[in-house]
Design a protein around this motif. Structure first.
Motif, PDB file in Angstrom:
ATOM      1  N   ARG A  80       0.793  -1.231   0.000  1.00 51.89           N
ATOM      2  CA  ARG A  80       0.000   0.000   0.000  1.00 51.89           C
ATOM      3  C   ARG A  80       0.827   1.284   0.000  1.00 51.89           C
ATOM      4  NH1 ARG A  80      -5.752  -0.429  -0.333  1.00 51.89           N
ATOM      5  NH2 ARG A  80      -6.399  -2.406   0.578  1.00 51.89           N
ATOM      6  N   HIS A 118       3.125  -7.240   7.600  1.00 53.43           N
ATOM      7  CA  HIS A 118       2.639  -6.057   6.886  1.00 53.43           C
ATOM      8  C   HIS A 118       3.675  -4.947   6.763  1.00 53.43           C
ATOM      9  CE1 HIS A 118      -1.367  -7.875   7.165  1.00 53.43           C
ATOM     10  NE2 HIS A 118      -1.096  -8.077   8.448  1.00 53.43           N
ATOM     11  N   THR A 127      -3.874  -4.475   8.187  1.00 54.03           N
ATOM     12  CA  THR A 127      -3.331  -3.711   7.068  1.00 54.03           C
ATOM     13  C   THR A 127      -2.663  -2.423   7.539  1.00 54.03           C
ATOM     14  OG1 THR A 127      -4.953  -4.577   5.505  1.00 54.03           O
ATOM     15  CG2 THR A 127      -3.915  -2.489   4.943  1.00 54.03           C
ATOM     16  N   GLY A 166      -2.690   2.564   9.935  1.00 50.42           N
ATOM     17  CA  GLY A 166      -3.574   1.756   9.100  1.00 50.42           C
ATOM     18  C   GLY A 166      -4.820   1.352   9.829  1.00 50.42           C
ATOM     19  N   GLY A 213       1.657  -2.836   3.757  1.00 48.00           N
ATOM     20  CA  GLY A 213       0.451  -3.206   3.032  1.00 48.00           C
ATOM     21  C   GLY A 213      -0.313  -4.336   3.655  1.00 48.00           C
ATOM     22  N   ASP A 214      -0.913  -5.174   2.792  1.00 39.35           N
ATOM     23  CA  ASP A 214      -1.716  -6.311   3.231  1.00 39.35           C
ATOM     24  C   ASP A 214      -0.887  -7.580   3.388  1.00 39.35           C
ATOM     25  OD1 ASP A 214      -3.690  -4.460   2.781  1.00 39.35           O
ATOM     26  OD2 ASP A 214      -4.663  -5.533   1.137  1.00 39.35           O
TER      27      ASP A 214
END
Length: 516
Positions: free
Chosen positions: A131, A159, A180, A195, A146-147
């Protein structure tokens, strides 16, 4: 009869081949009346320098660069390497269709040379989308969030993954979160993450955290930093000894902050951030999504389709968040980047009339350029009833790259991220074409003199033929519709008699500012 406008590029603003609605007039001697049937054409060439006091932008024509088959959410430029992260599975050369020659695996991470558009020889794969990507203050480390939960097949990462920013090598694990991570930024001692998560971890140690946490940059564990936003965090920036944080939250530490504020990097206490009393983007359908800085000002972007009150870009003082300027352009802004004296944005602007630019249009502008310094004030109220009249604004510059809408995310967008350096601007997203040429997910633009001569894939052309009218004094008035150019504001219209015949003659010349 036909009339057209072409241009030579010199490194000016953004572009989309569209037609103007105004008409130019040129008086011709009566003796021309019998010659008009032979045809009339007015090629127009752009200025080679911007008007005095107006900064030059990169060219609107995109340069060759490799493509990806999904969406690029974010980019970071380190030296001559562009690190692009998102949700995609392969990369391929420019001009190649999906599955074509040269395609290679690139799972959610791709690095290329900003000077050539060619792969940089650094490859990694993530088991889910990335992300955000950020660089350490010393430029030596690259942080990707990110994920994902694994990198390069079997390397577990919660993550968050850290890489050598020069060689691209995967570095030891420094910790992460249980959900996330949308945003990351770093100081020399801490790595700040934001996040949608409930705990942060290092090794076997896990501690409760609400959407914000900090890890030690040397990889020795969690810090005690634990602010408590009441909704998802989407943007982070460590600058000026504070952590600027943005997202969908209305409160942090039970203090109303309206989607963004500044936090103490050690205690997490809410500090002064004045612009959040004017821009209030938070809730289920609004957020602040991006921050960047030149060290003196913070530049920001966000979206609103219900619960917020602002869609355009803005700039605020690093010291206290006081407004430098804001541009009331309707259409969400997703990312922003200052380069020299120009600020580049991506999103889908469709009405910038409140800042003296284009009115409501059905063709979204997915890349724009603004002056870095304030230039005049906003008008208001806008079509939604929001009123920023009198607030300082930046000037919209004449840079209109043609970036198409994509379908990968299902959100009907094109550009999601913009970055660059002194010579190049790079854009990422889910677009399938740029400048009417197939080019998926990545685009690269250059300033002069490194940009090649401009070539329009879809020449700017006026809609209607010119008309000639005999005036009472015996002269002839020739009316023709004005065009506009993707790169340059000032066009020169040359009106010819018997164009492209042995009797061709230049009737007259008109130089005119012609805007999108």
């Amino acid at each position: 009869m036909t009339i057209s406008a072409t241009s030579r590029h010199h490194g000016r603003d953004r572009s989309r081949p569209r037609r103007g609605a105004r008409w130019a007039r040129l008086l011709a001697p009566l003796g021309l009346i019998g010659l008009l049937a032979g045809g009339l054409m007015a090629p127009a060439s752009a200025d080679t320098t911007p008007p005095a006091g107006t900064p030059a932008t990169v060219a609107a024509r995109s340069l060759p660069v490799w493509q990806v088959d999904g969406v690029v959410w974010e980019q970071a430029v380190v030296g001559n390497i562009v690190y692009a992260v998102g949700s995609f599975g392969t990369a391929r050369p420019p001009g190649v269709d999906p599955g074509g020659a040269g395609q290679r695996e690139a799972k959610n991470f791709f690095a290329y040379d900003i000077r050539t558009g060619e792969p940089a020889g650094i490859s990694h794969n993530f088991n889910a989308q990335a992300r955000d990507v950020a660089v350490s203050p010393d430029g030596k480390k690259l942080y990707v969030v990110g994920d994902f939960t694994r990198v390069d097949g079997g390397q577990p990462r919660a993550h968050l993954a850290v890489f050598d920013a020069v060689t691209g090598a995967l570095l030891p694990d420094i910790g992460g979160a249980d959900g996330t991570i949308f945003a990351v930024s770093a100081s020399s001692t801490s790595v700040y993450i934001g996040g949608n998560f409930k705990a942060a971890s290092f090794g076997t140690t896990s501690q409760a955290r609400t959407n914000l946490a900090a890890l030690k940059a040397d990889g020795t564990g969690l810090t005690s930093w634990a602010p408590t936003p009441d909704n998802v965090v989407r943007a982070l920036l460590f600058v000026g000894g504070r952590v600027i944080v943005g997202g969908m939250f209305g409160k942090i530490n039970n203090t109303t902050v309206n989607g963004m504020t500044a936090l103490d990097p050690n205690t997490g206490a809410v500090g002064t951030w004045k612009i959040n009393s004017v821009i209030k983007n938070w809730g289920a359908t609004a957020a602040v999504t991006s921050f960047t800085t030149d060290g003196t000002y913070v530049y920001g972007a966000g979206f609103d389709y219900g619960s917020g009150n602002f869609e355009g870009p803005w700039a605020a003082s690093v010291a206290d968040g006081s407004i430098r300027w804001l541009d009331d352009c309707l259409g969400d802004t997703y990312d922003i980047k200052p380069v020299g004296d120009v600020v580049y944005t991506v999103g889908h602007a469709h009405n910038c009339s409140m800042v003296g630019s284009f009115p409501e249009v059905n063709s979204w502008q997915r890349g724009m350029a603004l002056t870095k310094a304030p230039d005049g004030v906003n008008n208001g109220p806008n079509l939604y009833g929001e009123n920023y009249k009198g607030q300082p604004k930046a000037k919209v510059l004449n840079w209109w790259p043609v970036i198409d809408m994509g379908s990968y995310t299902g959100q009907g967008q094109g550009s999601w991220t913009v970055d660059g350096n002194s010579q190049y601007v790079v854009i990422g997203g889910e677009f399938p074409t740029v400048d009417h040429v197939k080019q998926q997910g990545l685009a690269r633009f250059s300033s002069t003199p490194t940009a090649p001569p401009r070539h329009q894939t879809a020449p700017v052309r006026t809609v209607k033929d010119p008309t000639a009218t005999v005036n009472a004094n015996g002269s002839i008035r020739i009316d023709f519709q004005m065009a506009w150019d993707p790169d340059n504001e000032t066009l020169t219209y040359e009106v010819y008699r018997d164009y492209r015949t042995a009797r061709q003659a230049l009737v007259g010349t008109v130089k005119q500012a012609t805007n999108f």
